[in-house]
Scaffold this motif. Structure first.
Motif, mmCIF file in Angstrom:
data_model
loop_
_atom_site.group_PDB
_atom_site.id
_atom_site.type_symbol
_atom_site.label_atom_id
_atom_site.label_comp_id
_atom_site.label_asym_id
_atom_site.label_seq_id
_atom_site.Cartn_x
_atom_site.Cartn_y
_atom_site.Cartn_z
ATOM 1 N N SER A 1 0.900 -1.124 -0.167
ATOM 2 C CA SER A 1 0.089 0.017 0.063
ATOM 3 C C SER A 1 1.032 1.194 0.072
ATOM 4 O O SER A 1 0.627 2.221 -0.532
ATOM 5 C CB SER A 1 -0.661 -0.019 1.122
ATOM 6 N N SER A 2 1.775 1.384 0.915
ATOM 7 C CA SER A 2 2.467 2.608 0.868
ATOM 8 C C SER A 2 3.523 2.823 -0.336
ATOM 9 O O SER A 2 3.592 3.853 -0.882
ATOM 10 C CB SER A 2 3.726 2.450 1.981
ATOM 11 N N THR A 3 3.792 1.623 -1.022
ATOM 12 C CA THR A 3 4.476 1.660 -2.553
ATOM 13 C C THR A 3 3.630 2.149 -3.583
ATOM 14 O O THR A 3 4.388 2.861 -4.253
ATOM 15 C CB THR A 3 4.988 0.378 -2.793
ATOM 16 N N ASP A 4 2.225 2.286 -3.484
ATOM 17 C CA ASP A 4 1.315 2.657 -4.532
ATOM 18 C C ASP A 4 1.538 4.341 -4.485
ATOM 19 O O ASP A 4 1.672 4.916 -5.229
ATOM 20 C CB ASP A 4 0.186 2.378 -4.323
ATOM 21 N N VAL A 5 1.673 4.926 -3.257
ATOM 22 C CA VAL A 5 1.804 6.412 -3.077
ATOM 23 C C VAL A 5 3.329 6.788 -3.343
ATOM 24 O O VAL A 5 3.163 7.538 -4.159
ATOM 25 C CB VAL A 5 1.621 6.805 -1.630
ATOM 26 N N ILE A 6 4.331 6.050 -2.998
ATOM 27 C CA ILE A 6 5.645 6.420 -3.384
ATOM 28 C C ILE A 6 5.942 6.452 -4.824
ATOM 29 O O ILE A 6 6.307 7.354 -5.305
ATOM 30 C CB ILE A 6 6.705 5.202 -2.788
ATOM 31 N N PHE A 7 5.559 5.197 -5.695
ATOM 32 C CA PHE A 7 5.482 5.504 -6.948
ATOM 33 C C PHE A 7 4.820 6.382 -7.532
ATOM 34 O O PHE A 7 5.172 6.797 -8.703
ATOM 35 C CB PHE A 7 5.069 3.941 -7.559
ATOM 36 N N THR A 8 3.428 6.617 -7.383
ATOM 37 C CA THR A 8 2.724 7.796 -7.895
ATOM 38 C C THR A 8 3.356 9.104 -7.729
ATOM 39 O O THR A 8 3.434 9.814 -8.521
ATOM 40 C CB THR A 8 1.325 7.751 -7.223
ATOM 41 N N ALA A 9 3.724 9.325 -6.495
ATOM 42 C CA ALA A 9 4.545 10.724 -6.078
ATOM 43 C C ALA A 9 5.574 10.845 -6.963
ATOM 44 O O ALA A 9 6.063 11.722 -7.424
ATOM 45 C CB ALA A 9 4.780 10.625 -4.592
ATOM 46 N N ALA A 10 6.409 9.692 -7.128
ATOM 47 C CA ALA A 10 7.766 9.826 -7.871
ATOM 48 C C ALA A 10 7.560 10.028 -9.322
ATOM 49 O O ALA A 10 8.130 10.892 -9.736
ATOM 50 C CB ALA A 10 8.592 8.632 -7.766
ATOM 51 N N ALA A 11 6.438 9.424 -9.961
ATOM 52 C CA ALA A 11 6.374 9.805 -11.417
ATOM 53 C C ALA A 11 5.580 11.024 -11.460
ATOM 54 O O ALA A 11 5.966 11.728 -12.620
ATOM 55 C CB ALA A 11 5.193 8.610 -11.827
ATOM 56 N N CYS A 12 4.866 11.744 -10.491
ATOM 57 C CA CYS A 12 4.260 13.077 -10.898
ATOM 58 C C CYS A 12 5.325 13.988 -10.576
ATOM 59 O O CYS A 12 5.453 15.066 -11.304
ATOM 60 C CB CYS A 12 3.355 13.271 -9.656
ATOM 61 N N GLU A 13 6.323 13.732 -9.698
ATOM 62 C CA GLU A 13 7.478 14.758 -9.408
ATOM 63 C C GLU A 13 8.243 14.475 -10.589
ATOM 64 O O GLU A 13 8.920 15.695 -11.209
ATOM 65 C CB GLU A 13 8.186 14.411 -8.356
ATOM 66 N N ALA A 14 8.600 13.490 -11.313
ATOM 67 C CA ALA A 14 9.375 13.305 -12.525
ATOM 68 C C ALA A 14 8.753 14.228 -13.558
ATOM 69 O O ALA A 14 9.535 14.600 -14.505
ATOM 70 C CB ALA A 14 9.523 11.947 -12.941
ATOM 71 N N ALA A 15 7.330 13.867 -13.763
ATOM 72 C CA ALA A 15 6.683 14.850 -15.008
ATOM 73 C C ALA A 15 6.981 16.256 -14.574
ATOM 74 O O ALA A 15 7.130 16.885 -15.579
ATOM 75 C CB ALA A 15 5.454 14.395 -14.747
ATOM 76 N N GLU A 16 6.693 16.654 -13.566
ATOM 77 C CA GLU A 16 6.743 17.945 -13.033
ATOM 78 C C GLU A 16 8.193 18.570 -13.495
ATOM 79 O O GLU A 16 8.447 19.757 -14.207
ATOM 80 C CB GLU A 16 6.526 18.403 -11.827
ATOM 81 N N ASN A 17 9.396 17.886 -12.994
ATOM 82 C CA ASN A 17 10.796 18.137 -13.325
ATOM 83 C C ASN A 17 10.851 18.267 -14.863
ATOM 84 O O ASN A 17 11.541 19.234 -15.289
ATOM 85 C CB ASN A 17 11.631 17.374 -12.865
ATOM 86 N N LYS A 18 10.413 17.351 -15.577
ATOM 87 C CA LYS A 18 10.574 17.042 -17.034
ATOM 88 C C LYS A 18 9.817 18.313 -17.645
ATOM 89 O O LYS A 18 10.375 19.032 -18.660
ATOM 90 C CB LYS A 18 9.970 15.886 -17.625
ATOM 91 N N ALA A 19 8.822 18.831 -17.230
ATOM 92 C CA ALA A 19 7.956 19.864 -17.647
ATOM 93 C C ALA A 19 8.728 21.244 -17.580
ATOM 94 O O ALA A 19 8.765 22.091 -18.451
ATOM 95 C CB ALA A 19 6.464 20.278 -17.050
ATOM 96 N N LYS A 20 9.378 21.493 -16.440
ATOM 97 C CA LYS A 20 10.194 22.706 -15.873
ATOM 98 C C LYS A 20 11.186 22.841 -17.010
ATOM 99 O O LYS A 20 11.681 23.862 -17.445
ATOM 100 C CB LYS A 20 10.766 22.761 -14.639
ATOM 101 N N LEU A 21 12.079 21.729 -17.207
ATOM 102 C CA LEU A 21 13.145 21.653 -18.038
ATOM 103 C C LEU A 21 12.787 21.780 -19.460
ATOM 104 O O LEU A 21 13.478 22.370 -20.459
ATOM 105 C CB LEU A 21 13.909 20.148 -17.936
ATOM 106 N N GLY A 22 11.525 21.430 -19.930
ATOM 107 C CA GLY A 22 11.357 21.463 -21.047
ATOM 108 C C GLY A 22 10.574 22.711 -21.514
ATOM 109 O O GLY A 22 10.268 23.178 -22.773
#
Length: 408
Positions: free
Chosen positions: A387-408
């Motif tokens: 259950s905790s991993t569900d949130v961990i991976f969701t948060a990681a994917a969201c943050e990675a997408a935000e970082n990519k959008a800032k760089l792009g």
């Protein structure tokens, strides 16, 4: 009167984690002082878990439908990278379990079989069960907590309403907001519910039956700890390129702790949804990824299947070579993803994995019985990890997408 209301307000807004810790300590203390008194408060835990299980299906259905219906054009939901992380994490869990099991081989004292339990006969049966859950009647899916079916109907309804009038979409948004408020209220009752669960567990088992399986539990919990504290953080670091431990430890604390005592991924869906909201994650993403994760992100289940299968093989003197171990990892990962589609969850998928080594179904079911004996700890730790991993991976994917959008 004002002082009393002020005290209640402080209590309601206080740290939920600290309140849960207090509930755990109070539950252990009560069970130690009087087992009979502890059994009398067991209903508090049952009420709490029942309330979470009752609200979770309708929460998922409405939230998914509302998010998709109100989704703006060209919005990225980041579901593909999340699914990849789910599958990668589950396979990594099986590999870790193989390595730890080979480093610390375990002998089992086999016990009587499990009456009335019918394990699946192959991967095909597991997949077949999951496919039919997709086309389940929506009312039945809501009643039985079939999250594959609930997700399917929620996505379908959301897509159908995507071109509806703004007033219709707003109704769904308002209903979604109202149900979320109800979820927050139920979650605030967690300390009371966990107090009842802990008191009842210590009063009924005392964990004395677990002493004979100390090494098996140590291997299981060790593999789960390595996955939670080393492998998952490594995966997250590769994804977000910063120190992953603040995120990982927060999710373990705020999601894993509740899941450990409720021992139900379904019951923890509202907890995870509320945590994602608190972390300001993308609603269109977590409304789908969290219930999906409760279905296919099963690293803990992969560890359980692998460790108990290899323990059975070692007990029977069966030599396991590297290629067979890798094959077991693949089977365990696929089986774990289908665990929610089988009554009994991960334990009843053990005979399927045991069949790789020619272990008879009768012996395999005795291994399942061992799993039920240690289930007080095994199932709790497995659920907390999943259950905790569900949130961990969701948060990681969201943050990675935000970082990519800032760089792009």
């Amino acid at each position: 009167m004002k002082q009393q209301s002020s005290f209640l307000a402080r209590l309601a807004n206080g740290s939920l984690v600290l309140q849960i810790l207090f509930g755990i300590i109070a539950g252990i203390s009560l069970a130690s002082f009087s087992a009979e008194a502890a059994k009398q408060v067991a209903f508090l835990g049952s009420l709490f878990v029942g309330a979470l299980k009752a609200i979770a299906p309708i929460l998922v259905f409405i939230l998914v439908a509302s998010s998709i219906a109100n989704q703006k054009k060209n919005t990225q939901t980041n579901m593909r990278p999340i699914v990849v992380l789910y599958l990668l994490g589950t396979f990594a869990a099986a590999l870790i379990a193989v390595i730890i099991s080979m480093m610390f081989p375990t002998n089992l004292v086999l016990v009587a079989g499990v009456d009335g339990s019918t394990p699946p006969q192959g991967i095909g049966e597991v997949i077949n069960t999951l496919i039919f859950k997709v086309v389940d009647n929506p009312v039945n899916a809501l009643m039985t907590g079939n999250y594959i079916g609930i997700l399917t109907w929620g996505v379908g309804l959301g897509l159908a309403l995507h071109h509806a009038s703004d007033s219709t979409k707003q109704v769904f948004a308002d209903v979604s907001h109202g149900i979320s408020k109800m979820v927050h209220f139920v979650i605030r009752l967690a300390p009371i519910g966990i107090f009842g669960l802990v008191a009842a567990t210590f009063a009924e088992t005392g964990f004395s039956a677990l002493a004979g399986y100390a090494q098996l539990l140590a291997v299981l919990l060790g593999a789960m700890a390595i996955l939670a504290l080393i492998i998952n953080p490594l995966i997250v670091y590769v994804k977000i390129r910063r120190n992953p431990y603040p995120l990982v430890l927060r999710c373990l604390r705020e999601s894993g702790m509740t899941a450990f005592f409720t021992r139900s991924s379904a019951a923890n869906i509202p907890v995870n949804m509320a945590l994602c909201e608190k972390m300001n994650l993308h609603k269109d993403t977590y409304s789908v990824s969290i219930p999906l994760g409760a279905t296919i992100n099963m690293g803990g289940a992969a560890i359980t299947i692998t460790v108990l299968t290899l323990a059975a093989a070692h007990t029977l003197g069966i030599q396991v070579d590297l290629l067979t171990a890798l094959l077991l990892s693949v089977v365990a990962a696929i089986s774990a993803c289908g665990a929610s589609g089988v009554a009994g969850g991960s334990l009843l998928l053990i005979p399927l994995a045991c069949s790789l080594f020619g272990i008879s179904n009768d012996v395999a079911m005795q291994v399942v019985a061992v799993g039920f004996i240690i289930g007080v700890i095994q199932d709790a730790a497995e659920t907390a990890l999943n259950s905790s991993t569900d949130v961990i991976f969701t948060a990681a994917a969201c943050e990675a997408a935000e970082n990519k959008a800032k760089l792009g």
